[in-house]
Write an enzyme that holds these catalytic residues in place. Structure first.
Site, PDB file in Angstrom:
ATOM      1  CE1 TYR A 144      -3.694   2.468   0.294  1.00 31.40           C
ATOM      2  CE2 TYR A 144      -2.574   3.325   2.228  1.00 31.40           C
ATOM      3  CZ  TYR A 144      -3.555   3.443   1.268  1.00 31.40           C
ATOM      4  OH  TYR A 144      -4.397   4.538   1.273  1.00 31.40           O
ATOM      5  CG  ASP A 239       5.725   3.708   1.179  1.00 31.06           C
ATOM      6  OD1 ASP A 239       5.921   4.504   2.116  1.00 31.06           O
ATOM      7  OD2 ASP A 239       4.588   3.472   0.703  1.00 31.06           O
ATOM      8  CE  LYS A 267       0.167   5.259   8.136  1.00 34.93           C
ATOM      9  NZ  LYS A 267       0.273   4.369   6.985  1.00 34.93           N
TER      10      LYS A 267
HETATM   11  C1  LIG Z   1      -0.153   4.793   5.512  1.00 29.01           C
HETATM   12  C2  LIG Z   1       0.735   4.536   4.365  1.00 29.01           C
HETATM   13  C3  LIG Z   1       0.754   5.361   3.233  1.00 29.01           C
HETATM   14  C4  LIG Z   1      -0.224   6.485   3.045  1.00 29.01           C
HETATM   15  O1  LIG Z   1      -0.092   7.488   4.000  1.00 29.01           O
HETATM   16  P1  LIG Z   1      -1.343   8.463   4.274  1.00 29.01           P
HETATM   17  O2  LIG Z   1      -0.774   9.460   5.242  1.00 29.01           O
HETATM   18  O3  LIG Z   1      -2.420   7.604   4.834  1.00 29.01           O
HETATM   19  O4  LIG Z   1      -1.713   9.076   2.987  1.00 29.01           O
HETATM   20  C5  LIG Z   1       1.687   5.097   2.245  1.00 29.01           C
HETATM   21  N1  LIG Z   1       2.540   4.075   2.357  1.00 29.01           N
HETATM   22  C6  LIG Z   1       2.556   3.253   3.420  1.00 29.01           C
HETATM   23  C7  LIG Z   1       3.545   2.143   3.495  1.00 29.01           C
HETATM   24  C8  LIG Z   1       1.629   3.440   4.446  1.00 29.01           C
HETATM   25  O5  LIG Z   1       1.595   2.588   5.472  1.00 29.01           O
END
Ligand SMILES: *Cc1c(COP(=O)(O)O)cnc(C)c1O
Length: 434
Positions: A144, A239, A267
């Site tokens: 994701y 990521d 985050k």
């Molecule tokens: C949560 C998440 C995102 C997206 O971040 P948002 O602040 O929710 O847009 C992207 N990549 C990873 C790995 C994530 O866990």
């Protein structure tokens, strides 16, 4: 029958907000029942509008590594808000946060602040495409990377839980340059490079897949991805939106000796406020406007509230011994779940690294989950739903989906860990026999 305050709000929310929520996984679609409406958080605890208290292992899906309303973060925010919430001009806070990120993350030399993880990843692939002059990107199935169009292909929990294969509204043109590959399958990635020679701008990967449950890379897999990218002239994008300041203080890149060209973050670095970042090698980042031609902007980017919360969070997190304690807590819970499952004869796969842990209830012993296909095949989501609701009754809040991870925070002390594991033991004893 009395209806609860959460049930009353849920009915009203569904009238006013699509599906009653502002982000899909919150709707309990994966476990059934009525979402809890939260009144406040304090340390390791959430309090719902009906006055119930829960040990919280969701922690706003990762950001709250210090727990809810940590005094240092609250103090920094109170101080910041009195000086105005946004100026649309540079601030010392942005420089300070950028410095902290660059000092901690070994592969990040230059960094741009944005407002979410989604913005970070979408900007990173634009930059990778602009830098390499190539169009295609590769993501791993079940990974994701936020909700930008190009990533909504085999995209992990939110989508899996709802059973939507892809999203309507995302055009074929928006995803035609997105290639997917099974996680932990290096030969498949090599095949993609062979099939599209000179066309792949970047491979983006969660170093640890944490949005499809908890899936560790096999030894050497991430290094292999990086090596293939280098060999083929593509960028390797880590990521680290979840793993940054969670897997280790220097991210997966520090802990596992990776050297991604670009890194996306979010985050934890916002300390619970909306903040994301993308960064990497200076020669690449210098292609971002206004230093270079790749456009990316944001009215509220780097705003003083988010940067203040991020700085206070990272400063506290970097105090000697603090992070190690949060890791110990995660280890204690993960080990405790594993041993209690074994004692109760419940087939389970438990994983933990740093302050992140996760577990899958398996349909049968002996299966291994190493990618999104096996996660879908072998997990017992019915059992997870039963576990989830029983844990709530015991006052412990895990994610309302089997395909998410769990966290500890600096506020999870002995008392909270014991409460979680006592509840696990009770619930494992009561789960429907299979
Ligand atoms: C949560 C998440 C995102 C997206 O971040 P948002 O602040 O929710 O847009 C992207 N990549 C990873 C790995 C994530 O866990």
């Amino acid at each position: 029958m009395n209806i609860s305050a959460s049930e009353r709000l849920w009915a009203e929310a569904k009238e006013l907000i699509p599906g009653g929520v502002n982000s899909p996984v919150r709707a309990f679609g994966g476990v059934g029942g009525t979402p809890l409406f939260i009144e406040r958080g304090a340390g390791a605890y959430l309090f719902d509008v009906d006055g119930n208290r829960y040990v919280d292992h969701v922690q706003s899906w990762g950001p709250l590594v210090l727990g809810h309303a940590h005094p240092k973060v609250v103090e920094a925010l109170e101080d910041a808000v009195r000086r105005g919430t946004s100026y649309g001009a540079p601030t010392p806070l942005e420089v300070e946060l950028a410095r902290m990120i660059v000092d901690c993350m070994p592969a990040v030399e230059s960094v741009r602040l944005v407002n979410s993880g989604t913005e970070a990843t979408m900007s990173a692939i634009r930059l990778a495409r602009g830098f390499t002059g190539r169009d295609k990107i590769v993501k791993f199935a079940g990974g994701y990377h936020g909700h930008a169009d190009a990533f909504l292909v085999q995209a992990g929990s939110g989508v899996e839980t709802l059973g939507l294969p892809d999203s309507p509204g995302v055009t074929a043109a928006a995803t035609k340059d997105t290639l997917t590959c099974a996680f932990n399958d290096l030969p498949a990635l090599a095949d993609l490079f062979a099939e599209f020679p000179g066309q792949i701008a970047a491979v983006i990967a969660e170093p640890l897949m944490a949005n499809m449950g908890f899936i560790m890379p096999k030894p050497g897999f991430m290094a292999g991805v990086q090596a293939l990218c280098r060999e083929q002239g593509a960028l390797f994008i880590a990521d680290e939106v979840i793993t940054g300041f969670r897997l280790a203080l220097d991210g997966a890149q520090g802990a596992w000796g990776l050297d991604p060209d670009l890194t996306t973050m979010g985050k934890v670095i916002g300390g619970g406020l909306p903040l994301g970042a993308y960064g990497g090698k200076k020669a690449i980042m210098d292609k971002v406007a206004p230093a270079g031609p790749v456009y990316q902007a944001g009215t509220l980017s780097g705003n003083p509230l988010a940067t203040s919360a991020g700085i206070a969070t990272l400063k506290t997190l970097l105090e000697p011994g603090l992070f190690a304690g949060i890791v110990d807590a995660a280890e204690t819970v993960a080990e405790g779940i594993k041993s209690r499952a074994a004692a109760a004869g419940i087939p389970i796969q438990v994983g933990q690294v740093g302050t992140i842990f996760g577990f899958y209830f398996l349909k049968e012993d002996g299966t291994e989950i190493a990618d999104s296909a096996s996660a879908k095949l072998y997990t017992d989501t019915t059992r997870y739903a039963e576990f989830f609701h029983m844990m709530l009754e015991q006052g412990v809040y895990f994610a309302p989906s089997q395909f998410e991870v769990a966290f500890t925070s600096a506020a999870h002390g002995e008392r909270e860990l014991k409460a979680t594991l006592d509840a696990v033991e009770t619930v494992f004893g009561r789960l429907t026999k299979r």
